[in-house]
Design a protein around this motif. Structure first.
Motif, PDB file in Angstrom:
ATOM      1  N   ARG A  67      16.519  -6.003  52.088  1.00 29.30           N
ATOM      2  CA  ARG A  67      15.542  -4.930  52.008  1.00 29.30           C
ATOM      3  C   ARG A  67      14.457  -5.264  50.986  1.00 29.30           C
ATOM      4  O   ARG A  67      14.709  -5.895  49.961  1.00 29.30           O
ATOM      5  N   MET A  68      13.242  -4.780  51.286  1.00 32.59           N
ATOM      6  CA  MET A  68      12.120  -5.009  50.402  1.00 32.59           C
ATOM      7  C   MET A  68      12.265  -4.164  49.142  1.00 32.59           C
ATOM      8  O   MET A  68      12.418  -2.946  49.209  1.00 32.59           O
ATOM      9  N   GLN A  69      12.255  -4.833  47.985  1.00 35.20           N
ATOM     10  CA  GLN A  69      12.330  -4.121  46.714  1.00 35.20           C
ATOM     11  C   GLN A  69      10.942  -3.885  46.120  1.00 35.20           C
ATOM     12  O   GLN A  69      10.719  -2.877  45.453  1.00 35.20           O
ATOM     13  N   TYR A  70      10.052  -4.834  46.347  1.00 34.05           N
ATOM     14  CA  TYR A  70       8.677  -4.643  45.890  1.00 34.05           C
ATOM     15  C   TYR A  70       7.756  -5.495  46.744  1.00 34.05           C
ATOM     16  O   TYR A  70       8.087  -6.622  47.115  1.00 34.05           O
ATOM     17  N   GLU A  71       6.572  -4.910  47.055  1.00 33.91           N
ATOM     18  CA  GLU A  71       5.594  -5.629  47.865  1.00 33.91           C
ATOM     19  C   GLU A  71       4.200  -5.142  47.492  1.00 33.91           C
ATOM     20  O   GLU A  71       3.978  -3.950  47.291  1.00 33.91           O
ATOM     21  N   ASP A  72       3.280  -6.075  47.357  1.00 30.87           N
ATOM     22  CA  ASP A  72       1.897  -5.676  47.133  1.00 30.87           C
ATOM     23  C   ASP A  72       0.940  -6.761  47.609  1.00 30.87           C
ATOM     24  O   ASP A  72       1.340  -7.891  47.892  1.00 30.87           O
ATOM     25  N   LYS A  73      -0.324  -6.364  47.726  1.00 29.21           N
ATOM     26  CA  LYS A  73      -1.410  -7.296  47.985  1.00 29.21           C
ATOM     27  C   LYS A  73      -2.346  -7.231  46.785  1.00 29.21           C
ATOM     28  O   LYS A  73      -2.760  -6.146  46.378  1.00 29.21           O
ATOM     29  N   THR A  74      -2.649  -8.390  46.227  1.00 31.80           N
ATOM     30  CA  THR A  74      -3.434  -8.458  45.005  1.00 31.80           C
ATOM     31  C   THR A  74      -4.668  -9.318  45.208  1.00 31.80           C
ATOM     32  O   THR A  74      -4.588 -10.388  45.834  1.00 31.80           O
ATOM     33  N   VAL A  75      -5.787  -8.853  44.698  1.00 35.34           N
ATOM     34  CA  VAL A  75      -7.018  -9.636  44.696  1.00 35.34           C
ATOM     35  C   VAL A  75      -7.202 -10.195  43.293  1.00 35.34           C
ATOM     36  O   VAL A  75      -7.166  -9.440  42.314  1.00 35.34           O
ATOM     37  N   LYS A  76      -7.363 -11.505  43.207  1.00 33.37           N
ATOM     38  CA  LYS A  76      -7.525 -12.143  41.902  1.00 33.37           C
ATOM     39  C   LYS A  76      -8.804 -12.975  41.872  1.00 33.37           C
ATOM     40  O   LYS A  76      -9.192 -13.575  42.870  1.00 33.37           O
ATOM     41  N   GLN A  77      -9.409 -13.011  40.708  1.00 35.53           N
ATOM     42  CA  GLN A  77     -10.640 -13.771  40.520  1.00 35.53           C
ATOM     43  C   GLN A  77     -10.434 -14.760  39.376  1.00 35.53           C
ATOM     44  O   GLN A  77      -9.967 -14.393  38.305  1.00 35.53           O
ATOM     45  N   LEU A  78     -10.763 -16.010  39.629  1.00 38.58           N
ATOM     46  CA  LEU A  78     -10.586 -17.017  38.582  1.00 38.58           C
ATOM     47  C   LEU A  78     -11.895 -17.704  38.240  1.00 38.58           C
ATOM     48  O   LEU A  78     -12.778 -17.848  39.071  1.00 38.58           O
ATOM     49  N   GLY A  79     -12.017 -18.100  36.995  1.00 37.58           N
ATOM     50  CA  GLY A  79     -13.188 -18.828  36.549  1.00 37.58           C
ATOM     51  C   GLY A  79     -13.128 -20.276  37.010  1.00 37.58           C
ATOM     52  O   GLY A  79     -12.043 -20.839  37.180  1.00 37.58           O
ATOM     53  N   VAL A  80     -14.279 -20.874  37.232  1.00 36.13           N
ATOM     54  CA  VAL A  80     -14.365 -22.272  37.667  1.00 36.13           C
ATOM     55  C   VAL A  80     -15.387 -22.977  36.782  1.00 36.13           C
ATOM     56  O   VAL A  80     -16.493 -22.474  36.575  1.00 36.13           O
ATOM     57  N   ASP A  81     -15.009 -24.136  36.257  1.00 39.41           N
ATOM     58  CA  ASP A  81     -15.854 -24.881  35.334  1.00 39.41           C
ATOM     59  C   ASP A  81     -16.182 -26.256  35.920  1.00 39.41           C
ATOM     60  O   ASP A  81     -15.277 -27.025  36.263  1.00 39.41           O
ATOM     61  N   LEU A  82     -17.471 -26.534  36.058  1.00 35.16           N
ATOM     62  CA  LEU A  82     -17.943 -27.818  36.584  1.00 35.16           C
ATOM     63  C   LEU A  82     -18.808 -28.477  35.519  1.00 35.16           C
ATOM     64  O   LEU A  82     -19.825 -27.919  35.110  1.00 35.16           O
ATOM     65  N   ARG A  83     -18.380 -29.656  35.075  1.00 30.76           N
ATOM     66  CA  ARG A  83     -19.171 -30.362  34.074  1.00 30.76           C
ATOM     67  C   ARG A  83     -18.904 -31.865  34.121  1.00 30.76           C
ATOM     68  O   ARG A  83     -17.934 -32.315  34.744  1.00 30.76           O
ATOM     69  N   ASN A  84     -19.755 -32.614  33.455  1.00 31.39           N
ATOM     70  CA  ASN A  84     -19.635 -34.071  33.402  1.00 31.39           C
ATOM     71  C   ASN A  84     -18.654 -34.426  32.288  1.00 31.39           C
ATOM     72  O   ASN A  84     -18.998 -34.383  31.110  1.00 31.39           O
ATOM     73  N   ARG A  85     -17.432 -34.765  32.671  1.00 28.90           N
ATOM     74  CA  ARG A  85     -16.388 -35.027  31.689  1.00 28.90           C
ATOM     75  C   ARG A  85     -16.006 -36.506  31.684  1.00 28.90           C
ATOM     76  O   ARG A  85     -16.124 -37.193  32.701  1.00 28.90           O
TER      77      ARG A  85
ATOM     78  N   VAL B 184      -6.854 -10.023  37.421  1.00 32.06           N
ATOM     79  CA  VAL B 184      -6.572  -9.125  38.542  1.00 32.06           C
ATOM     80  C   VAL B 184      -7.762  -8.195  38.736  1.00 32.06           C
ATOM     81  O   VAL B 184      -8.258  -7.585  37.785  1.00 32.06           O
ATOM     82  N   THR B 185      -8.234  -8.076  39.979  1.00 31.96           N
ATOM     83  CA  THR B 185      -9.327  -7.142  40.271  1.00 31.96           C
ATOM     84  C   THR B 185      -8.874  -5.965  41.125  1.00 31.96           C
ATOM     85  O   THR B 185      -9.520  -4.924  41.131  1.00 31.96           O
ATOM     86  N   GLU B 186      -7.757  -6.132  41.855  1.00 32.36           N
ATOM     87  CA  GLU B 186      -7.267  -5.038  42.706  1.00 32.36           C
ATOM     88  C   GLU B 186      -5.813  -5.285  43.070  1.00 32.36           C
ATOM     89  O   GLU B 186      -5.409  -6.420  43.320  1.00 32.36           O
TER      90      GLU B 186
END
Length: 206
Positions: free
Chosen positions: A159-177, A196-198
């Motif tokens: 049986r399902m004990q917990y269930e959710d749908k989550t929207v997540k936003q992550l930072g992205v870094d682009l540079r000359n390394r 977490v956004t939602e």
């Protein structure tokens, strides 16, 4: 063994991808501190691939049917995709929204140990990750990527004990390394903090 080999290969491809040579087009003159629109679009696609790879690792880490060796390798490879000291927010709804934040390394360990709370854990992802436009900074470029996660935790009775749908936003870094493997500077993409956004919960009786 099949999973171990595939994860080793995926980790190697990740290290190559995040340190790939400049994607120059024929006759294009490249500046060390700036990329063309075509190159920025290429790195948007690379970012989407890296987010998808991270999602695959999360599914493996959370899956109690995978071997310990495979899950440990997935943890190591996931961390390679991120900036040092990156943090991850986790959201849940039990009456009200609760958001906690952990260092990425701690989050991945907690994810692996969810098998102590749930008999079966399943993490899937719906829709492609959305990558925003690059914003120029003094050190390179930054943007954000949004992904959509479906979490399910079941008990021994199935049986399902917990269930959710989550929207997540992550930072992205682009540079000359400076890349230690190639001993030269290359434009590289690394993921950053995740917030977490939602959260859309589903009750066990739904």
């Amino acid at each position: 063994m099949k999973y171990v080999v595939s994860l080793v290969l995926a980790g190697w491809l990740a290290s190559v991808a995040q340190a790939q040579p400049l994607p120059v087009t024929k006759g294009l003159e490249v500046r060390d501190d700036q990329l063309s629109e075509k190159q920025l679009k290429d790195f948007q696609q690379l970012t989407q691939q890296k987010v998808a790879e991270f999602q695959r690792y999360l599914s493996i880490i959370a899956d109690p049917t995978q071997s310990g060796q495979v899950r440990e390798l997935a943890i190591e490879n996931a961390q390679m995709l991120f900036l040092p000291d990156s943090r991850m927010q986790v959201g849940s709804v039990k009456g009200k929204l609760l958001v906690k934040e952990y260092p990425l390394t701690v989050y991945l360990r907690r994810l692996r140990n969810l098998e102590k709370k749930y008999f079966d854990v399943n993490i899937t992802f719906y829709d492609l990750a959305l990558v925003g436009d690059w914003e120029k900074t003094q050190t390179g470029y930054v943007t954000t990527a949004t992904y959509f996660q479906h979490f399910q935790g079941r008990g021994k009775d199935g049986r399902m004990q917990y269930e959710d749908k989550t929207v997540k936003q992550l930072g992205v870094d682009l540079r000359n390394r400076k890349d230690p493997f190639y001993a030269e500077h290359r434009w590289t993409v690394l993921l950053g903090d995740v917030r977490v956004t939602e959260v859309q919960p589903k009750r066990p009786n739904q």
